[in-house]
Design a protein around this motif. Structure first.
Motif, PDB file in Angstrom:
ATOM      1  N   ILE A  27       7.025   2.607  -7.158  1.00 39.58           N
ATOM      2  CA  ILE A  27       6.256   2.418  -5.870  1.00 39.58           C
ATOM      3  C   ILE A  27       6.730   3.134  -4.691  1.00 39.58           C
ATOM      4  O   ILE A  27       6.144   3.120  -3.546  1.00 39.58           O
ATOM      5  N   ARG A  28       7.713   4.282  -4.869  1.00 37.28           N
ATOM      6  CA  ARG A  28       8.176   5.266  -3.977  1.00 37.28           C
ATOM      7  C   ARG A  28       6.985   6.287  -3.891  1.00 37.28           C
ATOM      8  O   ARG A  28       7.473   6.983  -2.766  1.00 37.28           O
ATOM      9  N   SER A  29       6.070   6.437  -4.819  1.00 37.32           N
ATOM     10  CA  SER A  29       5.293   7.618  -4.562  1.00 37.32           C
ATOM     11  C   SER A  29       3.914   7.331  -5.138  1.00 37.32           C
ATOM     12  O   SER A  29       3.651   6.346  -5.657  1.00 37.32           O
ATOM     13  N   THR A  30       3.121   8.153  -4.947  1.00 34.50           N
ATOM     14  CA  THR A  30       1.685   7.803  -5.355  1.00 34.50           C
ATOM     15  C   THR A  30       1.288   8.790  -6.592  1.00 34.50           C
ATOM     16  O   THR A  30       0.415   8.876  -7.176  1.00 34.50           O
ATOM     17  N   ASN A  31       2.395   9.201  -7.271  1.00 32.47           N
ATOM     18  CA  ASN A  31       2.429  10.107  -8.548  1.00 32.47           C
ATOM     19  C   ASN A  31       1.518   9.095  -9.523  1.00 32.47           C
ATOM     20  O   ASN A  31       0.609   9.960 -10.346  1.00 32.47           O
ATOM     21  N   ALA A  32       1.419   7.866  -9.591  1.00 31.14           N
ATOM     22  CA  ALA A  32       0.629   7.246 -10.959  1.00 31.14           C
ATOM     23  C   ALA A  32      -0.876   7.310 -10.523  1.00 31.14           C
ATOM     24  O   ALA A  32      -1.571   7.681 -11.419  1.00 31.14           O
ATOM     25  N   ILE A  33      -1.143   7.190  -9.418  1.00 34.82           N
ATOM     26  CA  ILE A  33      -2.745   7.170  -9.030  1.00 34.82           C
ATOM     27  C   ILE A  33      -3.121   8.835  -8.833  1.00 34.82           C
ATOM     28  O   ILE A  33      -4.248   9.095  -9.293  1.00 34.82           O
ATOM     29  N   ARG A  52       5.327   4.857   2.232  1.00 32.14           N
ATOM     30  CA  ARG A  52       4.840   6.412   2.501  1.00 32.14           C
ATOM     31  C   ARG A  52       5.234   6.963   1.366  1.00 32.14           C
ATOM     32  O   ARG A  52       6.720   6.675   0.877  1.00 32.14           O
ATOM     33  N   CYS A  53       4.483   7.713   0.584  1.00 29.37           N
ATOM     34  CA  CYS A  53       4.826   8.395  -0.671  1.00 29.37           C
ATOM     35  C   CYS A  53       6.063   9.416  -0.341  1.00 29.37           C
ATOM     36  O   CYS A  53       5.950  10.441   0.500  1.00 29.37           O
ATOM     37  N   LEU A  54       7.290   9.309  -1.086  1.00 33.94           N
ATOM     38  CA  LEU A  54       8.379   9.885  -0.385  1.00 33.94           C
ATOM     39  C   LEU A  54       8.036  11.383  -1.237  1.00 33.94           C
ATOM     40  O   LEU A  54       8.904  12.268  -0.720  1.00 33.94           O
ATOM     41  N   VAL A  55       7.468  11.801  -2.216  1.00 35.72           N
ATOM     42  CA  VAL A  55       7.159  13.081  -2.627  1.00 35.72           C
ATOM     43  C   VAL A  55       6.573  13.801  -1.751  1.00 35.72           C
ATOM     44  O   VAL A  55       6.960  14.819  -1.285  1.00 35.72           O
ATOM     45  N   LEU A  99       9.112   4.511   5.424  1.00 35.44           N
ATOM     46  CA  LEU A  99       9.817   5.322   4.393  1.00 35.44           C
ATOM     47  C   LEU A  99      10.828   4.335   3.129  1.00 35.44           C
ATOM     48  O   LEU A  99      10.930   4.749   2.303  1.00 35.44           O
ATOM     49  N   LEU A 100      11.163   3.298   3.851  1.00 35.74           N
ATOM     50  CA  LEU A 100      12.096   2.452   3.005  1.00 35.74           C
ATOM     51  C   LEU A 100      11.697   1.027   2.705  1.00 35.74           C
ATOM     52  O   LEU A 100      12.166   0.109   2.348  1.00 35.74           O
ATOM     53  N   THR A 101      10.173   0.968   2.822  1.00 39.78           N
ATOM     54  CA  THR A 101       9.618  -0.424   2.412  1.00 39.78           C
ATOM     55  C   THR A 101       9.725  -0.721   1.238  1.00 39.78           C
ATOM     56  O   THR A 101      10.007  -1.910   0.847  1.00 39.78           O
ATOM     57  N   PHE A 102      10.019   0.133   0.250  1.00 37.63           N
ATOM     58  CA  PHE A 102      10.320  -0.249  -1.300  1.00 37.63           C
ATOM     59  C   PHE A 102      11.483  -1.348  -1.263  1.00 37.63           C
ATOM     60  O   PHE A 102      11.244  -1.824  -2.429  1.00 37.63           O
ATOM     61  N   TYR A 103      12.439  -1.066  -0.612  1.00 36.93           N
ATOM     62  CA  TYR A 103      13.426  -1.941  -0.516  1.00 36.93           C
ATOM     63  C   TYR A 103      13.495  -3.386  -0.660  1.00 36.93           C
ATOM     64  O   TYR A 103      14.216  -4.017  -0.933  1.00 36.93           O
ATOM     65  N   THR A 104      12.126  -3.820  -0.165  1.00 31.95           N
ATOM     66  CA  THR A 104      11.688  -5.370  -0.014  1.00 31.95           C
ATOM     67  C   THR A 104      11.416  -5.736  -1.491  1.00 31.95           C
ATOM     68  O   THR A 104      11.181  -6.982  -1.460  1.00 31.95           O
ATOM     69  N   ILE A 116       1.069  -1.267  -0.045  1.00 36.62           N
ATOM     70  CA  ILE A 116       0.081  -0.069  -0.089  1.00 36.62           C
ATOM     71  C   ILE A 116       0.930   1.293   0.018  1.00 36.62           C
ATOM     72  O   ILE A 116       1.890   1.294   0.826  1.00 36.62           O
ATOM     73  N   VAL A 117       0.839   1.979  -1.001  1.00 41.04           N
ATOM     74  CA  VAL A 117       1.423   3.283  -1.244  1.00 41.04           C
ATOM     75  C   VAL A 117       0.517   4.506  -0.736  1.00 41.04           C
ATOM     76  O   VAL A 117      -0.322   4.609  -1.408  1.00 41.04           O
ATOM     77  N   THR A 118       0.830   5.228   0.223  1.00 40.81           N
ATOM     78  CA  THR A 118      -0.031   6.139   0.894  1.00 40.81           C
ATOM     79  C   THR A 118       0.697   7.473   1.139  1.00 40.81           C
ATOM     80  O   THR A 118       1.853   7.584   1.105  1.00 40.81           O
ATOM     81  N   ASP A 119      -0.071   8.562   0.989  1.00 44.40           N
ATOM     82  CA  ASP A 119       0.321   9.895   1.456  1.00 44.40           C
ATOM     83  C   ASP A 119       0.000   9.709   2.932  1.00 44.40           C
ATOM     84  O   ASP A 119      -0.272   8.623   3.541  1.00 44.40           O
ATOM     85  N   GLY A 120       0.096  11.081   3.743  1.00 44.41           N
ATOM     86  CA  GLY A 120      -0.336  10.783   5.223  1.00 44.41           C
ATOM     87  C   GLY A 120      -1.494  10.998   5.450  1.00 44.41           C
ATOM     88  O   GLY A 120      -1.989  11.426   6.700  1.00 44.41           O
ATOM     89  N   HIS A 121      -2.630  10.711   4.585  1.00 46.29           N
ATOM     90  CA  HIS A 121      -4.014  10.876   4.998  1.00 46.29           C
ATOM     91  C   HIS A 121      -4.532   9.732   6.052  1.00 46.29           C
ATOM     92  O   HIS A 121      -4.442   8.785   5.868  1.00 46.29           O
ATOM     93  N   ASP A 122      -5.081  10.484   7.274  1.00 50.24           N
ATOM     94  CA  ASP A 122      -5.307   9.483   8.406  1.00 50.24           C
ATOM     95  C   ASP A 122      -6.570   8.705   7.966  1.00 50.24           C
ATOM     96  O   ASP A 122      -6.691   7.407   8.527  1.00 50.24           O
ATOM     97  N   GLY A 123      -7.587   9.086   7.277  1.00 44.20           N
ATOM     98  CA  GLY A 123      -8.680   8.381   7.030  1.00 44.20           C
ATOM     99  C   GLY A 123      -8.299   7.163   6.186  1.00 44.20           C
ATOM    100  O   GLY A 123      -8.841   6.096   6.425  1.00 44.20           O
ATOM    101  N   LEU A 124      -7.435   7.333   5.068  1.00 43.69           N
ATOM    102  CA  LEU A 124      -7.082   6.204   4.322  1.00 43.69           C
ATOM    103  C   LEU A 124      -6.297   5.064   5.042  1.00 43.69           C
ATOM    104  O   LEU A 124      -6.473   4.111   4.778  1.00 43.69           O
ATOM    105  N   LEU A 125      -5.188   5.649   5.978  1.00 48.25           N
ATOM    106  CA  LEU A 125      -4.666   4.811   6.708  1.00 48.25           C
ATOM    107  C   LEU A 125      -5.445   3.932   7.681  1.00 48.25           C
ATOM    108  O   LEU A 125      -5.260   2.780   7.735  1.00 48.25           O
TER     109      LEU A 125
END
Length: 164
Positions: free
Chosen positions: A116-122, A36-39, A102-107, A13-22
């Motif tokens: 997968i480092r950001s929410t740019n695509a969505i 976490r979306c790094l952008v 922050l570094l989950t993408f490394y897995t 799950i790639v997210t910004d910091g939105h509490d409701g979505l989380l």
């Protein structure tokens, strides 16, 4: 015919910091790793840094997640926190809020990192849908709105994320 298909498992799950979505995805997919979306995170951190120093700090911060290995990223993250903890405590507090995500993408395989480092695509998808629906003053029914949204989504070509 009513379908009972449901999402049972998500790889990431790639997210910004939105509490409701989380809260929503956290309660449904408790075992799913989150990135976490790094952008968004970088923007939040830099908001606590004076404009005159943002370029330098941004380069250092961005360098953290551009490392080839997670171990190197962790070393850079620790050095960044040590360097700026006293000067910009609010920036470091913001950074540490989501530190474990922050570094989950490394897995995942390195070829996937940039996707997968950001929410740019969505966000691009939402922008395209919004651009088309904003041209219409009012939808007569919910179905007419969904029809336009579906049509726009069919025309959008997102890049395939390599998995090798």
């Amino acid at each position: 015919m009513v379908s009972n298909r449901r999402v049972a498992e998500i790889d990431l799950i790639v997210t910004d910091g939105h509490d409701g979505l989380l809260a929503a995805v956290g309660s449904l997919f408790t075992a799913t790793p989150r990135q976490r979306c790094l952008v968004h995170k970088q923007r939040n951190v830099l908001n606590a840094v004076p404009h005159r120093e943002r370029q330098e700090v941004a380069a250092e911060l961005g360098g953290i997640w551009k490392q080839e290995k997670k171990e190197d990223a962790l070393l850079n993250l620790a050095a960044f926190k040590a360097k700026y903890r006293q000067r910009y405590p609010e920036a470091i507090r913001s950074l540490m809020e989501d530190e474990e995500h922050l570094l989950t993408f490394y897995t995942f395989p390195p070829v996937m990192y940039r996707y997968i480092r950001s929410t740019n695509a969505i966000e691009s998808l939402f922008s395209n849908v919004r651009r088309r629906t904003d041209q219409i003053d009012a939808f007569t029914t919910e179905t007419s709105c969904l029809t336009i949204v579906w049509a726009v989504m069919q025309d959008i070509r997102l890049p395939k994320i390599p998995v090798d």
